[in-house]
Design a protein around this motif. Structure first.
Motif, short mmCIF file in Angstrom:
data_model
loop_
_atom_site.label_atom_id
_atom_site.label_comp_id
_atom_site.label_asym_id
_atom_site.label_seq_id
_atom_site.Cartn_x
_atom_site.Cartn_y
_atom_site.Cartn_z
N ARG A 168 20.27 -11.62 10.73
CA ARG A 168 18.95 -11.24 9.40
C ARG A 168 19.11 -10.86 8.36
O ARG A 168 20.01 -10.83 8.45
N VAL A 169 18.11 -11.28 7.96
CA VAL A 169 18.51 -11.10 6.54
C VAL A 169 17.21 -9.39 5.71
O VAL A 169 16.42 -8.90 6.88
N TYR A 170 18.38 -8.95 5.04
CA TYR A 170 17.72 -7.37 4.20
C TYR A 170 17.51 -7.49 3.29
O TYR A 170 17.65 -8.32 2.27
N ALA A 171 16.59 -6.86 2.50
CA ALA A 171 15.95 -7.14 1.21
C ALA A 171 15.69 -5.63 0.19
O ALA A 171 14.93 -4.81 1.68
N ALA A 172 16.19 -5.23 -0.60
CA ALA A 172 16.02 -3.96 -1.14
C ALA A 172 14.80 -4.23 -2.01
O ALA A 172 14.93 -4.65 -3.11
N LEU A 173 14.34 -3.46 -2.30
CA LEU A 173 12.73 -3.07 -2.41
C LEU A 173 12.71 -1.94 -2.95
O LEU A 173 12.35 -0.73 -2.70
N THR A 174 12.91 -2.12 -4.63
CA THR A 174 14.14 -0.71 -5.55
C THR A 174 11.93 0.43 -5.38
O THR A 174 12.78 1.58 -5.28
#
Length: 648
Positions: free
Chosen positions: A460-466
């Motif tokens: 799976r892909v993980y993204a940091a939304l700061t």
């Protein structure tokens, strides 16, 4: 200081995205009433209960699994450290762990470079010394597991901390400007493992500096476009330098990708060129005062070279195994404030990169190559990122009724099969003015999408939304459950059928950051009373177990920035724990988990606190006797295996 030097005070300026595209809140409006939205914004705390995790959950009931025994050498085996006050000038590691520097600003990495001398710097020296503020850390193995090439982004500089007597850009000498330009870019350093520690080989023939004046090749569909041509380069295919390099990734064929992020503040632009007014405004270029680089190189003056800014904002590909190679800017991946890119191989052998545009209310993107990866054919694989399809993401929430922030999504086409899918724009226009193209197709406005990484264990892909302090109560929704979002979140994207070339996916917020005492926080179902506080996720990484590692930037809880680990599977899922903290004024960047035994990470902008100066430093990290803070790559590892207490 950080806001000024890194991103040209972006958060103090109007949001560049003034499009009419919907927010998540508009998309899921059928599932949330205005009354509920007002509650969610903090007007009342009632809505926050939707995210409260019952104390009787299976994860909470299991508790920590720590038990007496020998400490293993693995970095995922640690007891959480306590939050440290922001002004703590120390690297604080878990019990039983220690840290040491690998390479520091000014270290003489290239043969012939002099030793670092803070008060006698020169451009000639800096061109061969390790660059300034370090961010992304990558490691390309070199023949064995104990040797490799460390590749590090040198994102930006802080002249107030580099030079005594600095009073503004106008006070810089020509030589100082050249030093600053040489301190940007990327550094390649050969390293080897000596016992438990990694050591840098100063002067190795493999070592290299890439700076703001290094020649690059523009490749892909936009290369040669009239939008990329200048007086100095009428071909539109050769550009000098890279800067604003933030996150990155290592490809399966052994190259390193680096994202050019906050490039706009380096150009003096009094007026946008005719026909590009909207684009310059959308990229934050209009009215930019620059950093005085135009004094030594006129291409940084928009009145001299109108198209020069269009030649920055790309994903850069560098081959660290060949110090004579020309790095490339990949136009097929679009032009954004690229945080970075990490490549994965799909079931059909095409390669996929999911990317974030690090700005408030901007978008997430995906690139899918046209050609397929060939094992062992490096020459072919080096061309994979030159041609392919580009998409931008739209997220849809499924309603708050299930108490979890999740939903479905789709990838909207921008360029597919070599043809533009954006009305009124050519392929070249889409790839150079990508933000304008994306605005036209209706993607979802996000909260500063930063590092995007693929978990090699679960796919799976993980993204940091700061964070996004500008989000208003009327703009909150399932994926952005708080107005004035100071702390950020982490989103998980699951491709349909596990194939990231598909155009549909599901998503879920696995982490909603903040003080765990705040009922609006969420830790993937784990008991909030047992987790560490976290704020402003920035960079992501994974160990061999698929545990998520997170570095933070700009902790809004008043604590020092730090590194964290959170399991994504099993009874410990969501059990976020703080690993180590960084010194006063510093940002934690990287990290890279090496063989599960070492955390390599950047300590970026130590001592960067308003009012600090070389005569009044607030940090002396890395405590090497120079008396000045030096951005550095450090390593954290078990000090004495076989002692202490371990966790399964």
């Amino acid at each position: 200081m950080t806001c000024h030097y890194r991103c040209d005070d972006a958060c103090a300026k109007p949001v560049p995205n003034t499009s009419e595209n919907t927010y998540f809140g508009d998309i899921v409006r059928a599932g949330i009433s205005r009354r509920t939205a007002l509650k969610a914004s903090g007007v009342t705390a009632a809505f926050a209960g939707l995210y409260a995790v019952p104390g009787t959950s299976p994860a909470a009931a299991s508790g920590p699994t720590g038990k007496p025994g020998a400490r293993s050498p693995y970095v995922h085996d640690f007891e959480a450290t306590a939050p440290q006050p922001f002004a703590t000038d120390a690297v604080v590691t878990p019990e039983g762990f220690t840290w040491s520097p690998v390479v520091r600003w000014g270290d003489p990495i290239v043969a012939g470079a002099p030793a670092f001398d803070f008060d006698h710097q020169s451009a000639a020296a800096q061109e061969k010394q390790f660059g300034y503020n370090c961010d992304y850390v990558g490691l390309v193995r070199k023949g064995s597991q104990d040797k490799g090439l460390l590749v590090v982004n040198n994102e930006y500089t802080n002249e107030e901390l580099m030079f005594r007597g600095y009073t503004g850009a106008a006070s810089l000498t020509t030589e100082q400007i050249k030093i600053v330009m040489a301190a940007h870019g990327m550094s390649v350093v050969e390293v080897h493992k000596n016992g438990r520690e990694w050591k840098a080989r100063m002067g190795s023939s493999a070592n290299r500096r890439v700076t703001a004046t290094t020649p690059f090749e523009l490749v892909g569909p936009a290369a040669g476009s009239p939008l990329l041509r200048t007086k100095a380069d009428p071909t539109g295919r050769r550009v000098l330098g890279t800067f604003g390099n933030c996150a990155g990734g290592t490809t399966p064929w052994g190259t390193v990708l680096s994202g050019e992020e906050n490039f706009n503040g380096y150009f003096k632009v009094e007026a946008a060129p005719a026909g590009q007014e909207d684009a310059f405004k959308r990229y934050g270029l209009t009215g930019s005062k620059g950093r005085a680089w135009e004094k030594v190189d006129p291409r940084f003056d928009g009145a001299v070279e109108a198209n020069e800014p269009n030649r920055f904002g790309y994903i850069v590909e560098l081959d660290p195994t060949d110090p004579t190679s020309t790095p490339r800017k990949l136009t097929a991946l679009g032009r954004l404030k690229h945080e970075g890119a990490t490549v994965s191989i799909a079931p059909d052998r095409r390669v996929v990169a999911v990317m974030g545009d690090d700005e408030r209310f901007d978008y997430m993107y995906k690139f899918v190559s046209k050609a397929k990866y060939r094992e062992g054919d490096r020459r072919h694989n080096l061309t994979l990122l030159e041609e392919g399809d580009l998409y931008v993401a739209r997220f849809t929430g499924d309603g708050f009724q299930d108490g979890v922030s999740d939903g479905t999504g789709e990838w909207l086409p921008l360029v597919v099969g070599g043809a533009s899918k954006v009305a009124g724009m050519s392929v070249e226009q889409v790839l150079v003015h990508t933000r304008l193209a994306a605005d036209k197709v209706g993607p979802t406005k996000m909260d500063r999408p930063e590092d995007v990484e693929l978990n090699p264990v679960n796919g799976r892909v993980y993204a940091a939304l700061t964070n996004n302090s500008n989000r208003q109560p009327s703009q909150i929704d399932e994926a952005n459950p708080r107005a004035s979002n100071k702390h950020g979140q982490v989103i998980e994207i699951t491709a349909t059928g596990g194939d990231h070339t598909t155009t549909t996916f599901t998503w879920k917020l696995v982490l909603i950051c903040g003080d765990p005492k705040d009922p609006s926080t969420y830790f993937d179902g784990f008991d909030r009373t047992q987790v560490s506080p976290i704020s402003c996720p920035d960079n992501l990484a994974f160990d061999s177990r698929g545990n998520l590692w997170i570095s933070t930037d700009g902790n809004a809880l008043g604590n020092a920035d730090a590194f964290f680990m959170m399991p994504l599977e099993g009874p410990e899922r969501g059990h976020l724990q703080q690993f180590h903290t960084v010194p006063y004024g510093a940002e934690s960047a990287g990290p890279l988990i090496v063989d599960d035994t070492t955390v390599l990470c950047s300590v970026q902008h130590p001592g960067e606190v308003t009012g600090a100066s070389p005569d009044k430093p607030v940090s002396r990290f890395p405590y090497d006797g120079t008396g000045q803070p030096r951005p550095s790559v450090i390593q954290v590892f078990v000090d004495k295996p076989g002692r202490g207490h371990g966790r399964d």
